[in-house]
Structure formats: C-alpha cells, structure tokens
Design a protein around this motif. Structure first.
Motif, PDB file in Angstrom:
ATOM      1  N   ILE A   4       0.828  -1.175   0.000  1.00 32.58           N
ATOM      2  CA  ILE A   4       0.000   0.000   0.000  1.00 32.58           C
ATOM      3  C   ILE A   4       0.875   1.241   0.000  1.00 32.58           C
ATOM      4  O   ILE A   4       1.746   1.392   0.843  1.00 32.58           O
ATOM      5  CB  ILE A   4      -0.944  -0.030   1.220  1.00 32.58           C
ATOM      6  CG1 ILE A   4      -2.074   0.949   1.022  1.00 32.58           C
ATOM      7  CG2 ILE A   4      -0.237   0.224   2.504  1.00 32.58           C
ATOM      8  CD1 ILE A   4      -3.212   0.718   2.007  1.00 32.58           C
ATOM      9  N   THR A   5       0.695   2.057  -1.004  1.00 32.29           N
ATOM     10  CA  THR A   5       1.290   3.396  -1.039  1.00 32.29           C
ATOM     11  C   THR A   5       2.779   3.455  -0.739  1.00 32.29           C
ATOM     12  O   THR A   5       3.262   4.462  -0.289  1.00 32.29           O
ATOM     13  CB  THR A   5       0.632   4.310   0.013  1.00 32.29           C
ATOM     14  OG1 THR A   5       0.894   3.760   1.297  1.00 32.29           O
ATOM     15  CG2 THR A   5      -0.830   4.446  -0.214  1.00 32.29           C
ATOM     16  N   ALA A  57       3.250   0.758  13.488  1.00 36.74           N
ATOM     17  CA  ALA A  57       2.899   0.160  14.762  1.00 36.74           C
ATOM     18  C   ALA A  57       1.396   0.223  14.927  1.00 36.74           C
ATOM     19  O   ALA A  57       0.821   1.306  14.898  1.00 36.74           O
ATOM     20  CB  ALA A  57       3.586   0.901  15.901  1.00 36.74           C
ATOM     21  N   ASP A  58       0.727  -0.938  15.051  1.00 42.83           N
ATOM     22  CA  ASP A  58      -0.673  -0.861  15.465  1.00 42.83           C
ATOM     23  C   ASP A  58      -0.632  -0.443  16.927  1.00 42.83           C
ATOM     24  O   ASP A  58       0.290  -0.768  17.665  1.00 42.83           O
ATOM     25  CB  ASP A  58      -1.427  -2.171  15.245  1.00 42.83           C
ATOM     26  CG  ASP A  58      -0.922  -3.306  16.111  1.00 42.83           C
ATOM     27  OD1 ASP A  58      -0.218  -3.051  17.091  1.00 42.83           O
ATOM     28  OD2 ASP A  58      -1.239  -4.458  15.785  1.00 42.83           O
ATOM     29  N   THR A  59      -1.615   0.303  17.356  1.00 41.60           N
ATOM     30  CA  THR A  59      -1.421   1.128  18.538  1.00 41.60           C
ATOM     31  C   THR A  59      -1.007   0.340  19.781  1.00 41.60           C
ATOM     32  O   THR A  59      -0.574   0.917  20.770  1.00 41.60           O
ATOM     33  CB  THR A  59      -2.673   1.982  18.828  1.00 41.60           C
ATOM     34  OG1 THR A  59      -3.372   2.154  17.616  1.00 41.60           O
ATOM     35  CG2 THR A  59      -2.293   3.309  19.421  1.00 41.60           C
ATOM     36  N   SER A  60      -1.142  -0.968  19.736  1.00 45.95           N
ATOM     37  CA  SER A  60      -0.692  -1.756  20.878  1.00 45.95           C
ATOM     38  C   SER A  60       0.813  -2.004  20.798  1.00 45.95           C
ATOM     39  O   SER A  60       1.390  -2.632  21.665  1.00 45.95           O
ATOM     40  CB  SER A  60      -1.445  -3.081  20.929  1.00 45.95           C
ATOM     41  OG  SER A  60      -1.032  -3.910  19.869  1.00 45.95           O
ATOM     42  N   GLN A  64       2.594  -3.928  12.215  1.00 48.09           N
ATOM     43  CA  GLN A  64       1.691  -4.347  11.152  1.00 48.09           C
ATOM     44  C   GLN A  64       2.428  -4.103   9.844  1.00 48.09           C
ATOM     45  O   GLN A  64       2.708  -2.967   9.482  1.00 48.09           O
ATOM     46  CB  GLN A  64       0.417  -3.524  11.231  1.00 48.09           C
ATOM     47  CG  GLN A  64      -0.374  -3.435   9.960  1.00 48.09           C
ATOM     48  CD  GLN A  64      -1.131  -4.700   9.654  1.00 48.09           C
ATOM     49  OE1 GLN A  64      -0.733  -5.496   8.804  1.00 48.09           O
ATOM     50  NE2 GLN A  64      -2.241  -4.919  10.347  1.00 48.09           N
ATOM     51  N   ILE A  65       2.735  -5.190   9.130  1.00 52.03           N
ATOM     52  CA  ILE A  65       3.494  -5.059   7.885  1.00 52.03           C
ATOM     53  C   ILE A  65       2.594  -4.496   6.788  1.00 52.03           C
ATOM     54  O   ILE A  65       1.486  -4.992   6.574  1.00 52.03           O
ATOM     55  CB  ILE A  65       4.032  -6.418   7.439  1.00 52.03           C
ATOM     56  CG1 ILE A  65       4.770  -7.095   8.588  1.00 52.03           C
ATOM     57  CG2 ILE A  65       4.878  -6.269   6.187  1.00 52.03           C
ATOM     58  CD1 ILE A  65       6.217  -6.896   8.642  1.00 52.03           C
ATOM     59  N   THR A  66       3.079  -3.474   6.115  1.00 54.16           N
ATOM     60  CA  THR A  66       2.254  -2.861   5.077  1.00 54.16           C
ATOM     61  C   THR A  66       2.805  -3.095   3.676  1.00 54.16           C
ATOM     62  O   THR A  66       2.147  -2.752   2.694  1.00 54.16           O
ATOM     63  CB  THR A  66       2.118  -1.346   5.303  1.00 54.16           C
ATOM     64  OG1 THR A  66       3.432  -0.786   5.393  1.00 54.16           O
ATOM     65  CG2 THR A  66       1.377  -1.064   6.585  1.00 54.16           C
ATOM     66  N   ILE A  86       5.276   7.915   6.427  1.00 49.57           N
ATOM     67  CA  ILE A  86       4.128   7.445   7.191  1.00 49.57           C
ATOM     68  C   ILE A  86       4.306   6.005   7.644  1.00 49.57           C
ATOM     69  O   ILE A  86       3.394   5.396   8.151  1.00 49.57           O
ATOM     70  CB  ILE A  86       2.834   7.562   6.369  1.00 49.57           C
ATOM     71  CG1 ILE A  86       2.962   6.774   5.068  1.00 49.57           C
ATOM     72  CG2 ILE A  86       2.543   9.014   6.072  1.00 49.57           C
ATOM     73  CD1 ILE A  86       1.716   6.827   4.234  1.00 49.57           C
ATOM     74  N   CYS A  87       5.498   5.457   7.453  1.00 49.27           N
ATOM     75  CA  CYS A  87       5.774   4.128   7.979  1.00 49.27           C
ATOM     76  C   CYS A  87       7.275   3.957   8.150  1.00 49.27           C
ATOM     77  O   CYS A  87       8.052   4.787   7.688  1.00 49.27           O
ATOM     78  CB  CYS A  87       5.229   3.050   7.043  1.00 49.27           C
ATOM     79  SG  CYS A  87       5.956   3.098   5.419  1.00 49.27           S
ATOM     80  N   MET A 134      -7.505  -3.559  -0.254  1.00 48.49           N
ATOM     81  CA  MET A 134      -8.754  -3.516   0.497  1.00 48.49           C
ATOM     82  C   MET A 134      -9.606  -4.738   0.211  1.00 48.49           C
ATOM     83  O   MET A 134     -10.173  -5.340   1.118  1.00 48.49           O
ATOM     84  CB  MET A 134      -9.550  -2.271   0.146  1.00 48.49           C
ATOM     85  CG  MET A 134      -9.193  -1.084   0.982  1.00 48.49           C
ATOM     86  SD  MET A 134     -10.407   0.234   0.791  1.00 48.49           S
ATOM     87  CE  MET A 134     -11.891  -0.533   1.409  1.00 48.49           C
ATOM     88  N   LEU A 137      -8.087  -7.896   1.842  1.00 47.26           N
ATOM     89  CA  LEU A 137      -8.284  -8.025   3.276  1.00 47.26           C
ATOM     90  C   LEU A 137      -9.759  -8.085   3.628  1.00 47.26           C
ATOM     91  O   LEU A 137     -10.144  -8.656   4.639  1.00 47.26           O
ATOM     92  CB  LEU A 137      -7.614  -6.857   3.997  1.00 47.26           C
ATOM     93  CG  LEU A 137      -6.093  -6.826   3.873  1.00 47.26           C
ATOM     94  CD1 LEU A 137      -5.529  -5.536   4.428  1.00 47.26           C
ATOM     95  CD2 LEU A 137      -5.488  -8.011   4.589  1.00 47.26           C
ATOM     96  N   TYR A 179       1.211  -9.155   6.885  1.00 50.86           N
ATOM     97  CA  TYR A 179       0.873  -8.438   5.657  1.00 50.86           C
ATOM     98  C   TYR A 179      -0.493  -8.855   5.119  1.00 50.86           C
ATOM     99  O   TYR A 179      -1.277  -8.017   4.672  1.00 50.86           O
ATOM    100  CB  TYR A 179       1.960  -8.686   4.610  1.00 50.86           C
ATOM    101  CG  TYR A 179       1.708  -8.014   3.292  1.00 50.86           C
ATOM    102  CD1 TYR A 179       1.473  -6.644   3.219  1.00 50.86           C
ATOM    103  CD2 TYR A 179       1.703  -8.741   2.111  1.00 50.86           C
ATOM    104  CE1 TYR A 179       1.238  -6.033   2.007  1.00 50.86           C
ATOM    105  CE2 TYR A 179       1.477  -8.134   0.902  1.00 50.86           C
ATOM    106  CZ  TYR A 179       1.235  -6.775   0.852  1.00 50.86           C
ATOM    107  OH  TYR A 179       1.006  -6.167  -0.359  1.00 50.86           O
ATOM    108  N   GLY A 181      -2.954 -10.322   6.807  1.00 57.06           N
ATOM    109  CA  GLY A 181      -4.044 -10.401   7.772  1.00 57.06           C
ATOM    110  C   GLY A 181      -4.324 -11.824   8.232  1.00 57.06           C
ATOM    111  O   GLY A 181      -5.473 -12.204   8.453  1.00 57.06           O
TER     112      GLY A 181
END
Lengths: 223, 223
Positions: A4-5, A57-60, A64-66, A86-87, A134, A137, A179, A181
């Motif tokens: 993604i992006t 980072a997922d907020t925990s 999270q691999i993008t 942004i990553c 999208m 997933l 990546y 999910g």
DNA sequence: CGCGATTTTGACGGCACTCAAGCGCCGTGG
DNA sequence: CCACGGCGCTTGAGTGCCGTCAAAATCGCG
C-alpha cells in the motif's frame, strides 16, 4: 494486490531515468532502517540489491506489515504528497540502495517532463493497488490471499528478469501473515496445502511454482 | 478508520477557502453518479448537502464499497495524482455539490500558497487513513469494525456541527457490510448486540449513541 | 556444536458465513 | 383506503474457516 502506497515497481526504461539521478549508493545492513515514521521526506530510495519491509505500529505496539520491497523498486514515494514518512522501512537482508534527493527531483521534474510522467505513473499504480489490498483483506480467504501473494512476487521477480517460478522468500511466515491479515500458523498450513496439491514446491524460504494456472484459479475473480 | 483515498473532511476554515472557488452548484439526484471509474479528472466536488458512496467493481462485477461521503466533505481528491478517477461515486439521496474546476485549482494554487498547504494536508490525512483501513480489515473483529464505523460517523457529523450522538444512516446494512468486510446479516446482528448492551439505540436507519465510552472501549487499541 | 528462532502439525473452539424463514416499511396501483 | 409486492432488515440453525494453544521438528547463527 500489493504494497500500500509505498513500493513502486518500475519499468526498465523508467529505472534508467532514475538511476541517472542517483546521487550515491548506500549500503544498508540487515535490520537497519531506511527511514522512520514521521521523519521528514528527504530522499527517494531505489533498491539496487536486497529487500525491505515497511510497517506501522498498530497502537498496541506490535508491527503491522504494510509492504515488501524488492530490488529495482522505488521506496518512499508515499511521502511525496505529505512531506513526512508514514511508515518505517527496514532491510530484511544486507542491501544496497541509491539515494535520490528530494530537492534534486523537484529541480529535474521542471526540466524533464518525461520524469514527471514517470513519477505520476508510479503514484497512479500505487493508488490503484490500495483498492486491491482492500478487497484482499476485506473478502478473500486465506488460500486466495496467499496465492495472490505468490503471484504478485512472481510477477515482480519476472519484471526484474529473474525467474517467475523459482525464488527465495526473504521474510518469515509471521511477516507474510501480518501483511495478509493471517496468523503465521495459517500461512504455514496454506503452504503445506499448496504443496500437497502440487501447486508449489516449498522448502523453508525457497519457493518453486509448479502450477501457475492453479494459483491463478485460486485467486479467481480477483486476479 | 475511514474512506480510502477518496473523502476529505475539511476544517471549517479550509472549507471557506474552497467554497470561494466553487464555480457553481449542481443538484445530484439519488442514485445519480458524480463520476465513473476511468473518467478524466475535471472537478473536485465539495458536498453541500446529502451523501454519497464510492465503490469499485470487484472483478466479478459486484460493487465493493470503498467509502462514504458526507456534507461539507471534499470528493475526488484521489484523482489529483493520477488524472483519472479510480472509483465510481454515486448519491445515496438527493444531494447538492459545489463543482470546483481542476484547472481553476491549478491556477490558484500558484497564486495562493495557503491553498496548496490546505490541499496537501487533505491528501496527507487520506494517506494515513489507508493504514487504518488496512488494520481494520486485516485484524479487527466484527464488533470492533462496527464500533469504529459508528465512532467515525459520529466524529464527522460533529465536525459539521451536527449531533455526535444522534444521526440517521443513509446507507443499507449491506453497504455498511461491504465497506467493513462483513456480510449484512453480521452487521444486523452487531447492531442488535449493541442495542442489547445499551450502547446504542437503533431503529432502522436512525442511530442514537447511548454510551460513547463503551464504543471506544470496543475499538480499544485501534482508536 | 548448541541454542534460540522459525516452522510444522495437531486438537479444539469461536466467530462469522451460509441458508432459510419471517417481519416491517413503503410505494404502487386497484 | 386498503391490498399487494418488493426490498430491507432481523433472527435462527448449522457449518466451516481460521485463530489459539501446545508440542515437536528443523534451521541457522554464534
């Protein structure tokens, strides 16, 4: 499907265009970062050799691999619009990149319209991929996701002149799972299932695609 | 969470900036398209009243909803980079939009740096949302997804000065499900479950949030 | 060579999907 | 005005996929 992006596979001629701009190459050791989330956008990176992953980072706190980035692909383009990365992007193995200064690009874009088009096409491809991710997933099953992942890698390797049917993964099952999910056990099971159906040969990280058509059928409509 | 690369909620002052550019308003009847996938990028649309959905055809022909757009939000921005629209946008009810010509924007961007920043910030927000959508679809459970959806709507209504706790949905359960990667039966069950836990009151399309904190807890880390 | 990391495989459970039936709302036409 | 029909929504029952927990095997780095 795909990153993604962030990653931008390039046509050979585009690659040449950009290689001309490369100021200098830089070696990146395994696990070393290319850039961090929030850092300001200074360079684009053209991967000369090696591979990378990008993640947020997922907020925990877990990552999270993008996306994954292979040699001769362009990394960092998502920051063009925003000015900040942004990553995080980190090397999966010892790698080497060309640094292309952001200012340099800005200057040259005005001089060489061809380059403008080249970058726009790159960004355009990234946008369209968002939708595929999208759908991936949102509605695909584990089997379809992994088949798509393999076909995507296959195509990207082929684009660089490598074999489309034999290649080595550079990432762990867990990274693939993040990546796509899925949990890493599910990824592992799917690899085994593909092997049993003789669609691929898989031994640890080494992959040989035996039945490309069967993989395409699995992906089905989404191809 | 939120729409991928398409909707752009605006701060009040940004809204004013853009309203000044609006060439003319246009009425859009329910089910009428604002633009189609692949059509060339001519206008941005600022929604004056009403609501829209955007979607792409998953290759089997059914529509995959990629976002919802509310009044005072900007639609079409994703095409700025690529020059072509990458999804269809259609009105969920009789609506009204301001058309802002692409050429006009181009001209004014050079004159007014403020506007440049405004658009860049808008694009930046969209990019970051992609990641949230990815996490949403990748790893969240149905309950978390729907809670996030409601909180997102709540926040967007509040941003326009409407009630953050009472509003009407303009879309069907099926459209919500498509957007969130769920079947419509699951969406319906979740609404019922939220009602039983006294988190919301729900009667057909009308929603009243009774316990905002509980919804936030459901979303948990992902907020 | 040894240890930690990665991968495989099994057993089990839960969540969401599928199939199906029934209800409510609303617009249309008799 | 009411009857009808269609569409959207709700709810139930059953199933299957994938996540969780656990143990064992294999890899690869130091």
């Amino acid at each position: 499907m795909q990153n993604i992006t962030e990653t931008t596979p390039l046509e050979p001629e585009e690659l040449q265009q950009l290689a001309g701009l490369a100021e200098r190459r830089r070696a990146i050791k395994r696990y070393q970062h290319l850039y961090h989330t929030g850092s300001s956008f200074q360079y684009l990176y053209l991967i000369r050799a090696g591979s990378f992953k990008s993640y947020t980072a997922d907020t925990s706190g877990r990552q999270q691999i993008t996306g994954f980035h292979l040699s001769s692909e362009l990394v960092g383009t998502a920051a063009i619009g925003t000015g900040r990365h942004i990553c995080d992007v980190v090397a999966l193995e010892d790698s080497s990149v060309y640094k292309i200064s952001c200012a340099e690009i800005e200057r040259l874009v005005h001089k060489i319209p061809m380059l403008q088009r080249c970058l726009q096409r790159a960004l355009s491809r990234e946008f369209e991929r968002n939708y595929k991710v999208m759908m991936l997933l949102g509605s695909m099953k584990a089997e379809e996701r992994l088949a798509m992942f393999l076909l995507d890698l296959s195509q990207r390797f082929a684009m660089q002149g490598y074999s489309a049917t034999e290649f080595d993964l550079r990432m762990t099952r867990e990274e693939i799972g993040s990546y796509l999910g899925l949990k890493f056990e599910t990824v592992s099971r799917m690899f085994s299932s593909f092997r049993e159906s003789r669609s691929i040969e898989v031994k640890n990280r080494s992959i040989e695609i035996k039945d490309l058509d069967r993989l395409r059928q699995m992906v089905g409509y989404f191809a």
